[in-house]
Design a protein around this motif. Structure first.
Motif, PDB file in Angstrom:
ATOM      1  N   TYR A   8      28.011  87.835 -15.768  1.00 18.50           N
ATOM      2  CA  TYR A   8      26.931  86.859 -15.677  1.00 18.50           C
ATOM      3  C   TYR A   8      27.498  85.442 -15.682  1.00 18.50           C
ATOM      4  CZ  TYR A   8      24.065  90.862 -16.913  1.00 18.50           C
ATOM      5  OH  TYR A   8      23.471  92.089 -16.926  1.00 18.50           O
ATOM      6  N   PRO A   9      27.119  84.623 -14.706  1.00 20.62           N
ATOM      7  CA  PRO A   9      27.597  83.240 -14.716  1.00 20.62           C
ATOM      8  C   PRO A   9      26.954  82.452 -15.857  1.00 20.62           C
ATOM      9  CG  PRO A   9      26.084  83.598 -12.878  1.00 20.62           C
ATOM     10  CD  PRO A   9      26.284  84.925 -13.542  1.00 20.62           C
ATOM     11  N   LEU A  10      27.685  81.466 -16.352  1.00 18.66           N
ATOM     12  CA  LEU A  10      27.152  80.617 -17.416  1.00 18.66           C
ATOM     13  C   LEU A  10      26.106  79.665 -16.848  1.00 18.66           C
ATOM     14  CD1 LEU A  10      30.413  79.666 -19.356  1.00 18.66           C
ATOM     15  CD2 LEU A  10      28.823  81.536 -19.825  1.00 18.66           C
ATOM     16  N   THR A  11      25.134  79.348 -17.668  1.00 20.63           N
ATOM     17  CA  THR A  11      24.121  78.360 -17.296  1.00 20.63           C
ATOM     18  C   THR A  11      24.583  76.985 -17.794  1.00 20.63           C
ATOM     19  OG1 THR A  11      22.917  78.585 -19.376  1.00 20.63           O
ATOM     20  CG2 THR A  11      22.307  80.099 -17.571  1.00 20.63           C
ATOM     21  N   ASP A  12      23.884  75.960 -17.365  1.00 20.48           N
ATOM     22  CA  ASP A  12      24.188  74.618 -17.871  1.00 20.48           C
ATOM     23  C   ASP A  12      24.076  74.584 -19.390  1.00 20.48           C
ATOM     24  OD1 ASP A  12      24.568  73.763 -15.286  1.00 20.48           O
ATOM     25  OD2 ASP A  12      22.669  72.673 -15.150  1.00 20.48           O
ATOM     26  N   THR A  13      23.064  75.241 -19.929  1.00 22.13           N
ATOM     27  CA  THR A  13      22.870  75.273 -21.379  1.00 22.13           C
ATOM     28  C   THR A  13      24.075  75.891 -22.077  1.00 22.13           C
ATOM     29  OG1 THR A  13      20.487  75.431 -21.057  1.00 22.13           O
ATOM     30  CG2 THR A  13      21.327  76.062 -23.215  1.00 22.13           C
ATOM     31  N   ASP A  14      24.636  76.949 -21.475  1.00 23.92           N
ATOM     32  CA  ASP A  14      25.825  77.584 -22.049  1.00 23.92           C
ATOM     33  C   ASP A  14      27.010  76.621 -22.094  1.00 23.92           C
ATOM     34  OD1 ASP A  14      24.574  80.120 -22.210  1.00 23.92           O
ATOM     35  OD2 ASP A  14      25.150  80.608 -20.143  1.00 23.92           O
ATOM     36  N   ARG A  15      27.038  75.696 -21.166  1.00 29.04           N
ATOM     37  CA  ARG A  15      28.224  74.852 -20.998  1.00 29.04           C
ATOM     38  C   ARG A  15      28.222  73.548 -21.796  1.00 29.04           C
ATOM     39  NH1 ARG A  15      30.959  76.767 -16.382  1.00 29.04           N
ATOM     40  NH2 ARG A  15      29.645  78.042 -15.068  1.00 29.04           N
ATOM     41  N   TRP A  16      27.064  72.992 -22.127  1.00 27.58           N
ATOM     42  CA  TRP A  16      27.030  71.640 -22.699  1.00 27.58           C
ATOM     43  C   TRP A  16      27.904  71.488 -23.945  1.00 27.58           C
ATOM     44  CZ3 TRP A  16      26.166  69.222 -18.773  1.00 27.58           C
ATOM     45  CH2 TRP A  16      25.058  69.360 -17.967  1.00 27.58           C
ATOM     46  N   ASP A  17      27.692  72.335 -24.935  1.00 30.47           N
ATOM     47  CA  ASP A  17      28.477  72.208 -26.170  1.00 30.47           C
ATOM     48  C   ASP A  17      29.959  72.424 -25.902  1.00 30.47           C
ATOM     49  OD1 ASP A  17      26.234  71.626 -27.641  1.00 30.47           O
ATOM     50  OD2 ASP A  17      25.987  73.657 -28.443  1.00 30.47           O
ATOM     51  N   TRP A  18      30.272  73.340 -24.988  1.00 30.40           N
ATOM     52  CA  TRP A  18      31.667  73.607 -24.626  1.00 30.40           C
ATOM     53  C   TRP A  18      32.308  72.362 -24.025  1.00 30.40           C
ATOM     54  CZ3 TRP A  18      33.397  74.600 -19.329  1.00 30.40           C
ATOM     55  CH2 TRP A  18      34.738  74.991 -19.253  1.00 30.40           C
ATOM     56  N   LEU A  19      31.613  71.708 -23.104  1.00 32.35           N
ATOM     57  CA  LEU A  19      32.159  70.497 -22.470  1.00 32.35           C
ATOM     58  C   LEU A  19      32.351  69.378 -23.495  1.00 32.35           C
ATOM     59  CD1 LEU A  19      30.030  70.580 -19.204  1.00 32.35           C
ATOM     60  CD2 LEU A  19      32.521  70.845 -19.332  1.00 32.35           C
ATOM     61  N   ILE A  20      31.406  69.229 -24.400  1.00 33.00           N
ATOM     62  CA  ILE A  20      31.526  68.206 -25.450  1.00 33.00           C
ATOM     63  C   ILE A  20      32.697  68.536 -26.370  1.00 33.00           C
ATOM     64  CG2 ILE A  20      30.378  67.224 -27.485  1.00 33.00           C
ATOM     65  CD1 ILE A  20      27.702  67.610 -25.841  1.00 33.00           C
ATOM     66  N   THR A  21      32.888  69.800 -26.682  1.00 37.43           N
ATOM     67  CA  THR A  21      34.030  70.222 -27.501  1.00 37.43           C
ATOM     68  C   THR A  21      35.345  69.894 -26.798  1.00 37.43           C
ATOM     69  OG1 THR A  21      32.758  71.981 -28.559  1.00 37.43           O
ATOM     70  CG2 THR A  21      35.160  72.219 -28.580  1.00 37.43           C
ATOM     71  N   LEU A  22      35.407  70.143 -25.497  1.00 40.69           N
ATOM     72  CA  LEU A  22      36.626  69.825 -24.731  1.00 40.69           C
ATOM     73  C   LEU A  22      36.908  68.322 -24.760  1.00 40.69           C
ATOM     74  CD1 LEU A  22      36.230  72.096 -21.554  1.00 40.69           C
ATOM     75  CD2 LEU A  22      37.648  72.502 -23.581  1.00 40.69           C
ATOM     76  N   ARG A  23      35.872  67.534 -24.542  1.00 43.75           N
ATOM     77  CA  ARG A  23      36.031  66.076 -24.542  1.00 43.75           C
ATOM     78  C   ARG A  23      36.534  65.593 -25.901  1.00 43.75           C
ATOM     79  NH1 ARG A  23      30.558  63.833 -23.601  1.00 43.75           N
ATOM     80  NH2 ARG A  23      30.401  63.729 -25.847  1.00 43.75           N
ATOM     81  N   THR A  24      35.961  66.117 -26.969  1.00 48.24           N
ATOM     82  CA  THR A  24      36.367  65.736 -28.325  1.00 48.24           C
ATOM     83  C   THR A  24      37.810  66.145 -28.597  1.00 48.24           C
ATOM     84  OG1 THR A  24      34.081  65.942 -29.072  1.00 48.24           O
ATOM     85  CG2 THR A  24      35.795  66.008 -30.771  1.00 48.24           C
ATOM     86  N   ALA A  25      38.183  67.343 -28.153  1.00 48.86           N
ATOM     87  CA  ALA A  25      39.554  67.824 -28.354  1.00 48.86           C
ATOM     88  C   ALA A  25      40.559  66.942 -27.618  1.00 48.86           C
ATOM     89  CB  ALA A  25      39.679  69.271 -27.894  1.00 48.86           C
ATOM     90  N   CYS A  26      40.212  66.489 -26.433  1.00 50.35           N
ATOM     91  CA  CYS A  26      41.101  65.597 -25.676  1.00 50.35           C
ATOM     92  C   CYS A  26      41.290  64.276 -26.408  1.00 50.35           C
ATOM     93  CB  CYS A  26      40.547  65.351 -24.275  1.00 50.35           C
ATOM     94  SG  CYS A  26      40.721  66.745 -23.151  1.00 50.35           S
ATOM     95  N   LEU A  27      40.200  63.688 -26.853  1.00 48.95           N
ATOM     96  CA  LEU A  27      40.299  62.411 -27.571  1.00 48.95           C
ATOM     97  C   LEU A  27      41.094  62.566 -28.866  1.00 48.95           C
ATOM     98  CD1 LEU A  27      36.721  60.977 -26.975  1.00 48.95           C
ATOM     99  CD2 LEU A  27      38.885  60.048 -26.096  1.00 48.95           C
ATOM    100  N   SER A  28      40.908  63.657 -29.550  1.00 51.88           N
ATOM    101  CA  SER A  28      41.670  63.915 -30.771  1.00 51.88           C
ATOM    102  C   SER A  28      43.162  64.024 -30.468  1.00 51.88           C
ATOM    103  CB  SER A  28      41.154  65.195 -31.422  1.00 51.88           C
ATOM    104  OG  SER A  28      41.884  65.485 -32.585  1.00 51.88           O
ATOM    105  N   THR A  29      43.507  64.697 -29.382  1.00 51.55           N
ATOM    106  CA  THR A  29      44.905  64.862 -28.991  1.00 51.55           C
ATOM    107  C   THR A  29      45.537  63.523 -28.629  1.00 51.55           C
ATOM    108  OG1 THR A  29      44.424  67.100 -28.203  1.00 51.55           O
ATOM    109  CG2 THR A  29      46.456  66.083 -27.403  1.00 51.55           C
ATOM    110  N   LEU A  30      44.761  62.624 -28.039  1.00 51.94           N
ATOM    111  CA  LEU A  30      45.295  61.311 -27.649  1.00 51.94           C
ATOM    112  C   LEU A  30      45.683  60.446 -28.845  1.00 51.94           C
ATOM    113  CD1 LEU A  30      43.048  60.223 -24.637  1.00 51.94           C
ATOM    114  CD2 LEU A  30      45.361  61.148 -24.583  1.00 51.94           C
ATOM    115  N   LYS A  31      45.246  60.814 -30.041  1.00 51.36           N
ATOM    116  CA  LYS A  31      45.628  60.051 -31.232  1.00 51.36           C
ATOM    117  C   LYS A  31      47.129  60.131 -31.486  1.00 51.36           C
ATOM    118  CE  LYS A  31      41.150  60.572 -33.499  1.00 51.36           C
ATOM    119  NZ  LYS A  31      40.421  61.228 -34.592  1.00 51.36           N
TER     120      LYS A  31
END
Length: 195
Positions: A66-89
């Protein structure tokens, strides 16, 4: 969650006054992981395997076909963005693999630069035909993404528009070493300009 720290014997990261988030994008089978691993070793930058940040529910859903819906993805994308910013520290850059098939998904990741004048987000967009993608995915073993999901991803893909100036297209239709070299070239060019 897979985080790969810079290799001790890797090549130097080009000097830059900016911090860079390099998001390796494209549909399943385009070579995101192999390109990310190559850039990780070449530039001594940490890399985050985006798929490992999916919730168990998302992985189960994809494994069942089953493909993911937009709803499935939002928190995941925000988690990825946060992880990137944390790594840049602790690093001048980070490499992330994420399909980012739709513009709105890329926009969620772009927000990483908001309020961070020294952060630049770049999408290394790996382009290949559906036939090539299907062949590559069929050759995988023990991966939850199956070949029939490629069609869904290709249909969902919103190719970056000319107004998405942070997208760096790379022809991913060739052999793995060629694709890695092309991706390295576009990253190196940006790093030199921003140095």
């Amino acid at each position: 969650m897979a985080t790969h720290n810079p290799p001790a014997n890797g090549g130097p990261t080009p000097k830059s006054s900016q911090k860079h988030i390099w998001i390796i994008t494209g549909p399943a089978g385009c070579g995101k992981t192999s390109v990310a691993e190559h850039l990780h070793k070449t530039f001594s930058l940490p890399y985050l395997e985006g798929d490992t940040y999916h919730t168990p529910e998302n992985v189960s859903k994809m494994a069942a076909g089953y493909p993911l819906t937009d709803t499935d993805r939002w928190d995941w994308l925000i988690t990825l963005r946060t992880a990137c910013l944390s790594t840049l520290k602790s690093s001048p850059g980070v490499i992330l693999t994420c399909s980012a098939l739709k513009r709105k998904y890329r926009d969620v990741l772009r927000i990483a630069s908001y309020g961070h004048a020294d952060v630049r987000v770049h999408f290394v967009f790996l382009k290949a035909s559906e036939v090539v993608l299907m062949e590559r995915v069929r050759g995988r073993k023990d991966h939850y993404m199956k070949d029939y999901m490629v069609k869904s991803q290709v249909e969902s893909l919103e190719s970056p528009g000319s107004d998405e100036e942070d997208v760096l297209p790379v022809d991913a239709g060739g052999e793995a070493e060629e694709v890695k070299g092309l991706a390295e070239g576009v990253v190196e060019k940006v790093m030199q300009v921003s140095a």
